[in-house]
Write an enzyme that holds these catalytic residues in place. Structure first.
Site, short mmCIF file in Angstrom:
data_model
loop_
_atom_site.label_atom_id
_atom_site.label_comp_id
_atom_site.label_asym_id
_atom_site.label_seq_id
_atom_site.Cartn_x
_atom_site.Cartn_y
_atom_site.Cartn_z
N MET A 105 40.17 75.62 60.65
CA MET A 105 39.06 76.55 60.47
C MET A 105 39.04 77.19 59.07
O MET A 105 38.91 78.40 58.94
CB MET A 105 39.11 77.62 61.56
N HIS A 111 32.94 67.97 63.52
CA HIS A 111 32.13 69.17 63.69
C HIS A 111 31.32 69.06 64.99
O HIS A 111 30.73 68.00 65.25
CB HIS A 111 31.19 69.36 62.49
N SER A 160 43.02 69.86 70.80
CA SER A 160 42.69 68.77 71.73
C SER A 160 42.26 67.52 70.95
O SER A 160 42.53 66.40 71.39
CB SER A 160 41.62 69.20 72.74
N ASN A 161 41.61 67.69 69.81
CA ASN A 161 41.29 66.52 68.99
C ASN A 161 42.57 65.88 68.44
O ASN A 161 42.69 64.65 68.38
CB ASN A 161 40.35 66.89 67.84
N ASP A 209 33.67 67.15 51.55
CA ASP A 209 33.49 67.46 50.13
C ASP A 209 33.66 68.98 49.99
O ASP A 209 34.13 69.63 50.91
CB ASP A 209 32.13 66.93 49.62
N ASN A 248 36.67 65.32 58.72
CA ASN A 248 36.51 66.50 59.58
C ASN A 248 35.65 66.15 60.78
O ASN A 248 34.80 65.26 60.70
CB ASN A 248 35.83 67.61 58.78
C1 GAR Z 1 36.35 71.30 68.05
O1 GAR Z 1 35.21 71.46 68.88
C2 GAR Z 1 35.91 70.99 66.63
O2 GAR Z 1 34.76 70.18 66.57
C3 GAR Z 1 35.61 72.38 66.11
O3 GAR Z 1 36.64 73.17 66.62
C4 GAR Z 1 37.07 72.63 67.86
C5 GAR Z 1 38.56 72.43 67.79
O4 GAR Z 1 39.05 72.07 69.04
N1 GAR Z 1 35.58 72.40 64.68
C6 GAR Z 1 34.74 73.16 63.98
O5 GAR Z 1 33.95 73.92 64.50
C7 GAR Z 1 34.83 72.99 62.47
N2 GAR Z 1 33.70 73.59 61.84
P1 GAR Z 1 40.50 71.45 69.17
O6 GAR Z 1 41.46 72.41 68.44
O7 GAR Z 1 40.76 71.43 70.66
O8 GAR Z 1 40.48 70.08 68.57
#
Ligand code: GAR
Length: 221
Positions: free
Chosen positions: A90, A109, A13-14, A141, A107
């Protein structure tokens, strides 16, 4: 125009919010390629819908984690990518990719770093009982979610929040701040000094005004 290489592992979704911002012209960047480490990532479907090249690079095909990232770096460099975006990717990124793109890997988070790094930031937040959470975009990093912070957004944690409800509230802000961080980068407005990221103002722009604070529970509740 700045070319983005997006790395994702799942829903994407991002990734979608970045595609939409790029297509609207407000990003000053275009999405050149999507790389996934998981062949069933829904992000692939999103790339197909927008005619964006996508590659599945299987970590199991490599003798070491570093080799996996050597391959990713080569694919991105070969396409002229100038900024690497981890959109729900991930894995901990290793040195070969960071060396190929110094301070050019971002990234997102789902917590206010440095609190609650790693997996399941939202459930860590609820279990700890903090009253304010949010999301963070940072340069990557070699640590886990430790790089210089570019932009953060906060949401209140509500008394009856579940992981799902809080995650949804945070996610809608993720979709706003990730494109924003990329826009600032593409406009050449991010200066990194050690841990500190300074956002240069545009000529004629006023200094940042402190905005209303978020207090939760609200004062006088
Ligand atoms: C998002 O909430 C992102 O912030 C998180 O995974 C999700 C991915 O959603 N990322 C982490 O937790 C990284 N440590 P998406 O695939 O719908 O963008």
């Amino acid at each position: 125009m700045l070319k983005l290489g997006v790395l994702a592992s799942g829903r994407g979704s991002n990734f979608q919010s970045i595609i939409d911002a790029a297509e609207s012209g407000r990003l000053g960047a275009s999405v050149e390629v999507l790389v996934v480490d998981n062949p069933s990532a829904f992000a692939i479907k999103r790339a197909e819908n927008h005619n964006i090249q996508h590659l599945f690079i299987n970590p199991r095909d490599f003798a070491s984690k570093d080799d996996f990232f050597v391959k990713i770096a080569a694919e991105l460099k070969g396409r002229g990518v100038g900024l690497v975006i981890l959109a729900g990717f991930m894995r901990i990124v290793r040195k070969p990719l960071l060396d190929a793109f110094p301070m050019r890997v971002m990234n997102i988070h789902p917590a206010l770093l440095p609190s609650f790094p790693g997996l399941h930031g939202q459930s860590q937040t609820i279990d700890y009982g903090v009253k304010i959470s949010g999301c963070t975009v940072h340069f990557v990093d070699e640590g886990m979610d430790t790089g210089p912070v570019i932009i953060q957004a906060a949401v209140p944690v509500l008394p009856r929040d579940t992981e799902e409800k809080l995650s949804a509230r945070i996610l809608s802000l993720e979709h706003k701040i990730f494109p924003e961080a990329i826009r600032l980068f593409s406009e050449g407005r991010l200066e990194v000094e050690g841990r500190i990221v300074r956002v240069k103002k545009r000529s004629g722009q006023n200094e940042l005004e402190p905005e209303a604070s978020l207090v939760n529970p609200p004062l006088g509740y």
